[in-house]
Design a protein around this motif. Structure first.
Motif, mmCIF file in Angstrom:
data_model
loop_
_atom_site.group_PDB
_atom_site.id
_atom_site.type_symbol
_atom_site.label_atom_id
_atom_site.label_comp_id
_atom_site.label_asym_id
_atom_site.label_seq_id
_atom_site.Cartn_x
_atom_site.Cartn_y
_atom_site.Cartn_z
ATOM 1 N N ASP A 22 0.825 -1.203 0.000
ATOM 2 C CA ASP A 22 0.000 0.000 0.000
ATOM 3 C C ASP A 22 0.862 1.258 0.000
ATOM 4 O O ASP A 22 0.595 2.215 0.719
ATOM 5 N N GLY A 23 1.947 1.222 -0.796
ATOM 6 C CA GLY A 23 2.821 2.380 -0.951
ATOM 7 C C GLY A 23 3.986 2.454 0.027
ATOM 8 O O GLY A 23 4.865 3.294 -0.134
ATOM 9 N N ARG A 24 4.023 1.591 1.042
ATOM 10 C CA ARG A 24 5.135 1.583 2.009
ATOM 11 C C ARG A 24 6.158 0.551 1.566
ATOM 12 O O ARG A 24 5.808 -0.596 1.283
ATOM 13 N N GLU A 25 7.432 0.958 1.510
ATOM 14 C CA GLU A 25 8.490 0.050 1.076
ATOM 15 C C GLU A 25 8.569 -1.178 1.965
ATOM 16 O O GLU A 25 8.531 -1.066 3.195
ATOM 17 N N LYS A 26 8.672 -2.337 1.332
ATOM 18 C CA LYS A 26 8.788 -3.615 2.038
ATOM 19 C C LYS A 26 9.773 -4.497 1.291
ATOM 20 O O LYS A 26 10.056 -4.288 0.116
ATOM 21 N N SER A 27 10.256 -5.507 1.985
ATOM 22 C CA SER A 27 11.130 -6.508 1.366
ATOM 23 C C SER A 27 10.968 -7.803 2.148
ATOM 24 O O SER A 27 10.323 -7.841 3.192
ATOM 25 N N GLY A 28 11.566 -8.855 1.627
ATOM 26 C CA GLY A 28 11.481 -10.117 2.321
ATOM 27 C C GLY A 28 12.088 -11.248 1.516
ATOM 28 O O GLY A 28 12.909 -11.039 0.629
ATOM 29 N N ARG A 29 11.617 -12.438 1.829
ATOM 30 C CA ARG A 29 12.131 -13.639 1.180
ATOM 31 C C ARG A 29 11.032 -14.688 1.173
ATOM 32 O O ARG A 29 9.974 -14.496 1.776
ATOM 33 N N GLY A 30 11.297 -15.813 0.518
ATOM 34 C CA GLY A 30 10.331 -16.888 0.498
ATOM 35 C C GLY A 30 10.856 -18.090 -0.250
ATOM 36 O O GLY A 30 11.980 -18.087 -0.760
ATOM 37 N N TRP A 31 10.035 -19.097 -0.325
ATOM 38 C CA TRP A 31 10.382 -20.328 -1.041
ATOM 39 C C TRP A 31 9.115 -21.088 -1.396
ATOM 40 O O TRP A 31 8.062 -20.876 -0.788
ATOM 41 N N PHE A 32 9.231 -21.940 -2.406
ATOM 42 C CA PHE A 32 8.170 -22.867 -2.775
ATOM 43 C C PHE A 32 8.779 -24.228 -3.031
ATOM 44 O O PHE A 32 9.836 -24.333 -3.661
ATOM 45 N N GLN A 33 8.102 -25.266 -2.581
ATOM 46 C CA GLN A 33 8.448 -26.660 -2.857
ATOM 47 C C GLN A 33 7.402 -27.185 -3.830
ATOM 48 O O GLN A 33 6.210 -27.071 -3.569
ATOM 49 N N PHE A 34 7.848 -27.723 -4.968
ATOM 50 C CA PHE A 34 6.909 -28.239 -5.966
ATOM 51 C C PHE A 34 6.356 -29.573 -5.513
ATOM 52 O O PHE A 34 7.105 -30.491 -5.212
ATOM 53 N N SER A 35 5.024 -29.678 -5.456
ATOM 54 C CA SER A 35 4.393 -30.948 -5.108
ATOM 55 C C SER A 35 3.973 -31.702 -6.364
ATOM 56 O O SER A 35 3.718 -32.900 -6.314
ATOM 57 N N SER A 36 3.898 -31.005 -7.496
ATOM 58 C CA SER A 36 3.640 -31.602 -8.805
ATOM 59 C C SER A 36 4.100 -30.583 -9.844
ATOM 60 O O SER A 36 4.619 -29.524 -9.492
ATOM 61 N N SER A 37 3.877 -30.865 -11.120
ATOM 62 C CA SER A 37 4.303 -29.932 -12.161
ATOM 63 C C SER A 37 3.433 -28.675 -12.195
ATOM 64 O O SER A 37 3.806 -27.690 -12.826
ATOM 65 N N ASN A 38 2.287 -28.710 -11.525
ATOM 66 C CA ASN A 38 1.417 -27.529 -11.571
ATOM 67 C C ASN A 38 0.987 -27.010 -10.202
ATOM 68 O O ASN A 38 0.084 -26.194 -10.119
ATOM 69 N N SER A 39 1.621 -27.455 -9.129
ATOM 70 C CA SER A 39 1.285 -26.909 -7.817
ATOM 71 C C SER A 39 2.514 -26.891 -6.914
ATOM 72 O O SER A 39 3.440 -27.686 -7.082
ATOM 73 N N ALA A 40 2.497 -25.941 -5.994
ATOM 74 C CA ALA A 40 3.614 -25.787 -5.061
ATOM 75 C C ALA A 40 3.091 -25.178 -3.768
ATOM 76 O O ALA A 40 2.080 -24.469 -3.756
ATOM 77 N N LYS A 41 3.804 -25.476 -2.685
ATOM 78 C CA LYS A 41 3.495 -24.912 -1.372
ATOM 79 C C LYS A 41 4.765 -24.303 -0.820
ATOM 80 O O LYS A 41 5.859 -24.815 -1.050
ATOM 81 N N GLY A 42 4.601 -23.207 -0.069
ATOM 82 C CA GLY A 42 5.779 -22.568 0.489
ATOM 83 C C GLY A 42 5.438 -21.541 1.540
ATOM 84 O O GLY A 42 4.364 -21.566 2.140
ATOM 85 N N GLU A 43 6.375 -20.622 1.719
ATOM 86 C CA GLU A 43 6.259 -19.558 2.725
ATOM 87 C C GLU A 43 6.701 -18.238 2.124
ATOM 88 O O GLU A 43 7.644 -18.191 1.330
ATOM 89 N N LEU A 44 6.019 -17.170 2.520
ATOM 90 C CA LEU A 44 6.399 -15.806 2.175
ATOM 91 C C LEU A 44 6.673 -15.069 3.473
ATOM 92 O O LEU A 44 5.858 -15.128 4.407
ATOM 93 N N PHE A 45 7.805 -14.381 3.536
ATOM 94 C CA PHE A 45 8.196 -13.636 4.732
ATOM 95 C C PHE A 45 8.347 -12.164 4.373
ATOM 96 O O PHE A 45 8.985 -11.832 3.363
ATOM 97 N N ILE A 46 7.760 -11.295 5.191
ATOM 98 C CA ILE A 46 7.952 -9.849 5.067
ATOM 99 C C ILE A 46 8.955 -9.452 6.127
ATOM 100 O O ILE A 46 8.757 -9.749 7.312
ATOM 101 N N HIS A 47 10.053 -8.818 5.716
ATOM 102 C CA HIS A 47 11.121 -8.454 6.643
ATOM 103 C C HIS A 47 10.560 -7.658 7.823
ATOM 104 O O HIS A 47 9.871 -6.661 7.631
ATOM 105 N N CYS A 48 10.825 -8.136 9.033
ATOM 106 C CA CYS A 48 10.338 -7.513 10.276
ATOM 107 C C CYS A 48 8.810 -7.401 10.294
ATOM 108 O O CYS A 48 8.249 -6.445 10.836
ATOM 109 N N GLY A 49 8.128 -8.373 9.692
ATOM 110 C CA GLY A 49 6.671 -8.309 9.636
ATOM 111 C C GLY A 49 6.042 -9.682 9.570
ATOM 112 O O GLY A 49 6.556 -10.650 10.125
ATOM 113 N N ASP A 50 4.944 -9.757 8.856
ATOM 114 C CA ASP A 50 4.161 -10.991 8.759
ATOM 115 C C ASP A 50 4.875 -12.071 7.964
ATOM 116 O O ASP A 50 5.795 -11.797 7.192
ATOM 117 N N GLU A 51 4.407 -13.288 8.156
ATOM 118 C CA GLU A 51 4.816 -14.418 7.334
ATOM 119 C C GLU A 51 3.574 -15.266 7.100
ATOM 120 O O GLU A 51 2.641 -15.257 7.898
#
Length: 106
Positions: free
Chosen positions: A68-97
């Motif tokens: 919403d206009g405030r600078e953010k950054s972070g990291r994440g990953w996805f593990q492929f469970s098939s050729s068309n789906s994946a599950k993972g995590e998204l992390f917001i630096h010093c914030g939600d995950e």
């Protein structure tokens, strides 16, 4: 690298309901051939810099963007469970995950 390349629709996020995920447009992650990409969900958007470890079953990324206009950054990953789906995590630096599930679109 082609396994991850393309647009992946966000199907579920642990921290936010689907109405929020699709607030501005349907939420997605886009992974391009050059190791870069983009994502959008809710009022959050970010540019992705990703790597695929040697085993090829996972993608790891860092991102920078805004919420919403405030600078953010972070990291994440996805593990492929098939050729068309994946599950993972998204992390917001010093914030939600959040756990995230995505599905391949194109």
């Amino acid at each position: 690298m082609s396994k991850v390349v393309g647009r992946w629709r966000i199907k579920w996020m642990e921290m936010w309901d689907q109405d929020f995920v699709d607030l501005i447009e349907p939420g997605y992650f886009q992974f391009d051939e050059d190791g870069l990409g983009f994502f959008v969900f809710g009022a959050v958007e970010g540019q992705i810099d990703y790597r695929i470890p040697d085993d090829g079953g996972r993608v790891e990324f860092s991102w920078s963007g805004n919420d919403d206009g405030r600078e953010k950054s972070g990291r994440g990953w996805f593990q492929f469970s098939s050729s068309n789906s994946a599950k993972g995590e998204l992390f917001i630096h010093c914030g939600d995950e959040s756990a995230v599930e995505i599905e391949y679109q194109t």
